[in-house]
Design an enzyme around this catalytic site. Structure first.
Site, PDB file in Angstrom:
ATOM      1  N   GLY A  22       9.768 -11.911  19.670  1.00  0.00           N
ATOM      2  CA  GLY A  22      10.036 -12.976  20.645  1.00  0.00           C
ATOM      3  C   GLY A  22      11.449 -12.920  21.187  1.00  0.00           C
ATOM      4  O   GLY A  22      12.094 -13.956  21.335  1.00  0.00           O
ATOM      5  N   ASN A  24      12.417 -12.256  24.132  1.00  0.00           N
ATOM      6  CA  ASN A  24      12.516 -12.393  25.594  1.00  0.00           C
ATOM      7  C   ASN A  24      13.098 -13.718  26.056  1.00  0.00           C
ATOM      8  O   ASN A  24      13.457 -13.864  27.221  1.00  0.00           O
ATOM      9  CB  ASN A  24      11.140 -12.187  26.257  1.00  0.00           C
ATOM     10  CG  ASN A  24      10.125 -13.194  25.778  1.00  0.00           C
ATOM     11  OD1 ASN A  24       9.630 -13.098  24.672  1.00  0.00           O
ATOM     12  ND2 ASN A  24       9.828 -14.190  26.591  1.00  0.00           N
ATOM     13  N   GLY A  26      15.024 -17.819  24.622  1.00  0.00           N
ATOM     14  CA  GLY A  26      15.477 -18.702  23.544  1.00  0.00           C
ATOM     15  C   GLY A  26      16.388 -18.035  22.536  1.00  0.00           C
ATOM     16  O   GLY A  26      17.226 -17.195  22.871  1.00  0.00           O
ATOM     17  N   GLY A  28      15.707 -15.898  20.192  1.00  0.00           N
ATOM     18  CA  GLY A  28      15.473 -14.457  20.039  1.00  0.00           C
ATOM     19  C   GLY A  28      16.217 -13.654  21.089  1.00  0.00           C
ATOM     20  O   GLY A  28      16.755 -12.578  20.811  1.00  0.00           O
ATOM     21  N   SER A 168      12.742 -23.528   9.886  1.00  0.00           N
ATOM     22  CA  SER A 168      13.030 -24.838  10.482  1.00  0.00           C
ATOM     23  C   SER A 168      13.119 -25.876   9.382  1.00  0.00           C
ATOM     24  O   SER A 168      12.402 -25.802   8.370  1.00  0.00           O
ATOM     25  CB  SER A 168      11.902 -25.233  11.435  1.00  0.00           C
ATOM     26  OG  SER A 168      12.048 -26.587  11.790  1.00  0.00           O
ATOM     27  N   TYR A 196       3.199 -27.318  11.688  1.00  0.00           N
ATOM     28  CA  TYR A 196       4.376 -26.523  12.071  1.00  0.00           C
ATOM     29  C   TYR A 196       5.280 -26.373  10.838  1.00  0.00           C
ATOM     30  O   TYR A 196       5.690 -25.268  10.476  1.00  0.00           O
ATOM     31  CB  TYR A 196       5.133 -27.220  13.208  1.00  0.00           C
ATOM     32  CG  TYR A 196       6.456 -26.562  13.558  1.00  0.00           C
ATOM     33  CD1 TYR A 196       6.492 -25.254  14.039  1.00  0.00           C
ATOM     34  CD2 TYR A 196       7.666 -27.249  13.414  1.00  0.00           C
ATOM     35  CE1 TYR A 196       7.708 -24.647  14.363  1.00  0.00           C
ATOM     36  CE2 TYR A 196       8.870 -26.654  13.747  1.00  0.00           C
ATOM     37  CZ  TYR A 196       8.890 -25.357  14.224  1.00  0.00           C
ATOM     38  OH  TYR A 196      10.099 -24.751  14.540  1.00  0.00           O
TER      39      TYR A 196
END
Ligand SMILES: NC(=O)c1ccc[n+]([C@@H]2O[C@H](COP(=O)([O-])OP(=O)(O)OC[C@H]3O[C@@H](n4cnc5c(N)ncnc54)[C@H](OP(=O)(O)O)[C@@H]3O)[C@@H](O)[C@H]2O)c1
Length: 256
Positions: A22, A24, A26, A28, A168, A196
């Site tokens: 990921g 691409n 945020g 990452g 998280s 989550y």
């Protein structure tokens, strides 16, 4: 996202290979960009080739604007371009995940750093093609598979190899329950924060168990809570005013 990194800027050798899932957007994106700016060879593993290529283009542009400064203030070697490339990976599919692993192995490269960053937060209930609740598979199961499959490569890749799980604090709000690990209930009753948090809890449990197993090897494992960062994470709970208010003070929910 802030323009200045909150970590030491140190030269990294070009033959140090990093995968960021990921990468691409945020967190990452910033991780991949800065590791590449410090000199490493970075692969962003993304589900959309188009978004990945656009991200790489943006990284190159940002690099061209600050590379002279980076070299004078941090003594980083400068290059014409960052060594960043992309590979296809859809974590909601075991088929895609295994193809990604095989493709990487085929390249014959070493792997020094694996950043398990990609994730979806507080998404409504959805079942993947493999029959799992989507956050469980994207955030945890598929990353587990990548770690299991690429660990043998890392164990042979030389000193100081690292795996990072982007976790998280939401893991604190839930507990481990094997019987309800894969949600089978009514979609309207799905506890999105609970599930989550669980996906992140499993990653943290994996971090502890792997740390014990990999003690005295060249691979170390860490997990990190990044704080609350204004990325695209809210796209997964845009339908929920409540979570928008809690996360971003309502700015996204109100379109501000
Ligand atoms: N932002 C925060 O405040 C916060 C707080 C705690 C933890 N985190 C964690 O930090 C990590 C990064 O989040 P972020 O804030 O940077 O969110 P983001 O901006 O939404 O980025 C998420 C990344 O994950 C990728 N992704 C989502 N589903 C995927 C799939 N099926 N296969 C492959 N890649 C997929 C996205 O790709 P696409 O662009 O193609 O969708 C994107 O690159 C996540 O694990 C998140 O849980 C974030």
């Amino acid at each position: 996202m802030g323009a200045r990194p909150s970590f030491p800027i140190v030269p990294l050798p070009r033959d140090r290979t990093v995968i960021v899932t990921g990468g691409n957007t945020g967190l990452g994106y910033e991780i991949a960009k800065w590791l590449a700016m410090m000199g490493a060879t970075v692969i962003i593993a993304c589900r959309s080739e188009q978004r990945a290529l656009q991200a790489i283009e943006r990284m190159q542009e940002e690099y061209s604007l600050i590379k002279e400064k980076l070299s004078s203030t941090h003594e980083l070697k400068t290059y014409d371009n960052l060594a960043v490339s992309q590979m296809q990976l859809d974590l909601s599919s075991f088929k895609s995940t295994l193809e990604f692993v095989e493709e990487f192995k085929k390249s014959g490269r070493n792997l020094h750093v694996l950043v398990c960053n990609a994730g979806i937060g507080m998404a409504p209930y959805e079942k993947t093609e493999d029959g799992f609740e989507k956050m469980l598979q994207v955030n945890y199961l598929s990353h587990f598979l990548i770690v299991a499959k690429l660990l043998p490569v890392m164990l042979k890749s030389g000193t100081d190899c690292r795996i990072l799980f982007m976790s998280s604090d939401a893991h604190r709000s839930c507990s481990f329950d094997l019987d309800t690990m894969n949600y089978m209930g009514n979609a309207s009753k799905f506890g999105r924060l609970d599930y989550y948090g669980r996906s992140k809890l499993y990653q943290i449990m994996q971090m502890y168990s792997l740390s014990r197993r990999l003690k005295d090897t060249n691979v170390s494992i860490n997990s990190s809570h990044p704080g609350i960062v204004d990325t695209e994470i809210a796209r997964n709970f845009q339908d929920s005013f409540f979570w928008n208010v809690l996360f971003f003070g309502g700015s996204k929910a109100l379109g501000k």
